[in-house]
Design an enzyme around this catalytic site. Structure first.
Site, PDB file in Angstrom:
ATOM      1  N   GLU A 228      92.125 -81.857  47.251  1.00  0.00           N
ATOM      2  CA  GLU A 228      91.892 -82.675  48.429  1.00  0.00           C
ATOM      3  C   GLU A 228      90.390 -82.933  48.554  1.00  0.00           C
ATOM      4  O   GLU A 228      89.586 -82.226  47.938  1.00  0.00           O
ATOM      5  CB  GLU A 228      92.378 -81.939  49.689  1.00  0.00           C
ATOM      6  CG  GLU A 228      93.859 -81.631  49.700  1.00  0.00           C
ATOM      7  CD  GLU A 228      94.717 -82.882  49.657  1.00  0.00           C
ATOM      8  OE1 GLU A 228      94.581 -83.743  50.531  1.00  0.00           O
ATOM      9  OE2 GLU A 228      95.512 -83.010  48.712  1.00  0.00           O
TER      10      GLU A 228
ATOM     11  N   VAL B  25     105.287 -84.719  49.112  1.00  0.00           N
ATOM     12  CA  VAL B  25     105.612 -83.389  48.574  1.00  0.00           C
ATOM     13  C   VAL B  25     105.865 -83.509  47.073  1.00  0.00           C
ATOM     14  O   VAL B  25     106.634 -84.375  46.637  1.00  0.00           O
ATOM     15  CB  VAL B  25     106.873 -82.790  49.248  1.00  0.00           C
ATOM     16  CG1 VAL B  25     107.184 -81.413  48.671  1.00  0.00           C
ATOM     17  CG2 VAL B  25     106.701 -82.713  50.749  1.00  0.00           C
TER      18      VAL B  25
ATOM     19  N   LYS C  41     103.506 -79.111  53.197  1.00  0.00           N
ATOM     20  CA  LYS C  41     104.627 -79.519  52.342  1.00  0.00           C
ATOM     21  C   LYS C  41     105.882 -78.697  52.639  1.00  0.00           C
ATOM     22  O   LYS C  41     106.989 -79.241  52.644  1.00  0.00           O
ATOM     23  CB  LYS C  41     104.216 -79.388  50.873  1.00  0.00           C
ATOM     24  CG  LYS C  41     103.166 -80.456  50.493  1.00  0.00           C
ATOM     25  CD  LYS C  41     102.521 -80.147  49.174  1.00  0.00           C
ATOM     26  CE  LYS C  41     101.542 -81.238  48.747  1.00  0.00           C
ATOM     27  NZ  LYS C  41     100.697 -80.826  47.624  1.00  0.00           N
TER      28      LYS C  41
ATOM     29  N   LYS D 222     100.825 -85.909  53.591  1.00  0.00           N
ATOM     30  CA  LYS D 222     101.610 -84.754  54.049  1.00  0.00           C
ATOM     31  C   LYS D 222     101.156 -84.226  55.402  1.00  0.00           C
ATOM     32  O   LYS D 222     101.955 -83.734  56.194  1.00  0.00           O
ATOM     33  CB  LYS D 222     101.595 -83.628  53.016  1.00  0.00           C
ATOM     34  CG  LYS D 222     100.227 -83.302  52.445  1.00  0.00           C
ATOM     35  CD  LYS D 222     100.014 -83.939  51.109  1.00  0.00           C
ATOM     36  CE  LYS D 222      98.548 -83.904  50.731  1.00  0.00           C
ATOM     37  NZ  LYS D 222      98.277 -83.966  49.345  1.00  0.00           N
TER      38      LYS D 222
ATOM     39  N   ASP E 235      97.612 -77.155  52.614  1.00  0.00           N
ATOM     40  CA  ASP E 235      98.346 -78.242  51.959  1.00  0.00           C
ATOM     41  C   ASP E 235      99.784 -77.794  51.638  1.00  0.00           C
ATOM     42  O   ASP E 235     100.747 -78.513  51.928  1.00  0.00           O
ATOM     43  CB  ASP E 235      97.600 -78.655  50.670  1.00  0.00           C
ATOM     44  CG  ASP E 235      98.280 -79.784  49.942  1.00  0.00           C
ATOM     45  OD1 ASP E 235      98.181 -80.937  50.390  1.00  0.00           O
ATOM     46  OD2 ASP E 235      98.931 -79.507  48.918  1.00  0.00           O
TER      47      ASP E 235
ATOM     48  N   THR F 286      91.924 -91.977  45.301  1.00  0.00           N
ATOM     49  CA  THR F 286      92.654 -91.643  44.070  1.00  0.00           C
ATOM     50  C   THR F 286      94.075 -92.216  44.095  1.00  0.00           C
ATOM     51  O   THR F 286      94.482 -92.934  43.171  1.00  0.00           O
ATOM     52  CB  THR F 286      92.729 -90.105  43.912  1.00  0.00           C
ATOM     53  OG1 THR F 286      91.408 -89.588  43.970  1.00  0.00           O
ATOM     54  CG2 THR F 286      93.365 -89.700  42.602  1.00  0.00           C
TER      55      THR F 286
HETATM   56  N1  HSE Z   1      95.671 -81.467  46.606  1.00  0.00           N
HETATM   57  C1  HSE Z   1      97.072 -81.617  46.399  1.00  0.00           C
HETATM   58  C2  HSE Z   1      97.522 -80.628  45.337  1.00  0.00           C
HETATM   59  C3  HSE Z   1      97.365 -83.027  45.990  1.00  0.00           C
HETATM   60  O1  HSE Z   1      96.650 -80.089  44.647  1.00  0.00           O
HETATM   61  O2  HSE Z   1      98.703 -80.371  45.197  1.00  0.00           O
HETATM   62  C4  HSE Z   1      98.817 -83.383  45.942  1.00  0.00           C
HETATM   63  O3  HSE Z   1      99.427 -83.244  47.201  1.00  0.00           O
END
Ligand code: HSE
Length: 403
Positions: A185, A127, A200, A100, A196, A11
């Site tokens: 993800e 981030v 960050k 990240k 995630d 992506t």
């Molecule tokens: N999977 C992550 C989110 C993508 O939904 O924020 C962006 O870092």
């Protein structure tokens, strides 16, 4: 001329190729030299892509090509991506990343390596997707003593919670929509379990407070335990449930960071951050509160941040661009157990039990509430105190209230 190689044509990688192609003339003008996409590395072929002729499968071609100046790493994960990033930096190429996980686990090492090699290692897109946050934090707010960074850092979970709150969708249906829109993800566990957001907040804490914070040092709770009942009880007291990552600088200099769902006042700016948007509040002694807001995930918003880093690296081919912090360690962080909050509790039990054990609790009522269930807000206390107070009840949800 500056040549770029993209690692990973998923992506974000394909978004980077598209932006470099579509805005090539303007990008070249801004950096005073053409920025050309030379290779795309992926295990797959893309015969129908307009970039099909650039696709290669052997990283050594990039590593050994002295005309490649900048490597864009959009593979994700911390295994192959770590190996290729080290090798690209060792080969004297600048690396731009949206990864990240890699920065949160190995950022300190990779920044050091880039410094030794006199090249740049930049990761604005890691981030906040397309939101400019790392550069403003390290440069524009540099004059401040920063005390806290707190925000909605994951677009997928914010999308899910928004759809649950506004659309009454189940968690599963909302997750499916987020995946279809390309926000999640590859394995959405990293989104919904909070990993995630954890990565960050580690990166934000490192930039704000100057020391590496590892994900293992950050207690993390996702949104899989949030139900439509919790959403309804939160609404009954004028609040919305949001997954927040927080990093606080304690008076002794240590960093207290955690990720968890919170009840947020409907009037607060963070409550207005909906869908895939992210919002990050930074507190500084000179600036007060400043909030960053924008699309936190998605192909082109993330590519926008990656390509801006490519342009920055291109402008600084001969003099590397700095983004740095000090090493991590066990003495760098402190657990959030000492922090006090009002706690939202939903539990199996009767209001009388709550009234007798916590006379100052605020009992909540919501339409359609389940039989034999009670929900309430505690007075301010630590987590251990809230758990002790709810001892006679079978707790189903226990979330902090953000003041
Ligand atoms: N999977 C992550 C989110 C993508 O939904 O924020 C962006 O870092």
């Amino acid at each position: 001329m500056v040549n770029v190689a993209i690692l990973g044509f998923g992506t974000v990688g394909s978004g980077v190729a598209e932006v470099l192609e579509k805005n090539g003339a303007h990008i070249g003008q801004k950096v005073s030299t053409p920025v050309c996409l030379k290779y795309i590395l992926d295990v797959r072929d893309f015969p129908d892509s307009p970039f099909a002729d650039k696709v290669i499968h052997d990283f050594r071609i990039i590593e050994e090509d002295p005309t490649v100046d900048i490597v864009v790493e959009t593979i994700g994960g911390a295994t192959v991506a770590l190996d290729f990033t080290r090798r690209a930096l060792n080969a004297g190429k600048s690396v731009v990343s949206s990864n990240k996980e890699l920065v949160a686990e190995h950022g300190y090492e990779l920044i050091q390596l880039a410094a030794q090699k006199g090249v740049s290692y930049l990761f604005e897109a890691s981030v906040g997707g397309g939101i400019p946050i790392l550069r403003p934090l390290s440069q524009c707010l540099a004059a401040n003593e920063l005390t806290e960074v707190c925000g909605i850092l994951n677009g997928t979970t914010n999308y899910i919670l928004t759809r649950m709150i506004r659309g009454g969708l189940s968690f599963e249906a909302a997750l499916k929509e987020a995946q279809e829109k390309g926000y999640a993800e590859q394995d959405p566990t990293a989104d919904i379990e909070g990993h995630d957001a954890c990565r960050k907040i580690c990166i934000l804490a490192a930039i704000a407070f100057g020391r590496h914070v590892y994900p293992r040092q950050v207690p993390t709770e996702g949104i899989t335990g949030v139900t439509l009942a919790d959403v309804a009880y939160a609404a009954s007291c004028g609040r919305k449930i949001k997954l927040l990552g927080r990093a606080i600088r304690e008076p002794d200099g240590r960093i207290c960071a955690y990720v968890a769902p919170h009840l947020v006042d409907e009037e607060s700016p963070l409550a207005g951050v909906e869908d895939v948007f992210n919002g990050i509040v930074v507190k500084g002694d000179a600036i007060g509160d400043v909030m960053f807001y924008g699309r936190g995930a998605g192909k082109l918003p993330t590519a926008s941040a990656v390509v801006a880093d490519v342009m920055d690296a291109a402008r600084h081919i001969q003099s590397r661009k700095r983004m740095e912090w000090g090493p991590g360690g066990d003495d760098v962080t402190v657990s959030p157990d000492h922090l006090v909050f009002h706690w939202y509790v939903r539990a199996e039990g009767e209001p009388e039990t709550v009234r007798s054990s916590l006379p100052h609790a605020e009992l909540l009522t919501a339409p359609g509430a389940a039989e034999g269930e009670v929900a309430f807000l505690t007075p301010e206390m630590t987590r251990a105190q809230a758990e002790a107070a709810a001892k006679g009840l079978k707790v189903r949800s226990l979330f902090r209230v953000l003041e």
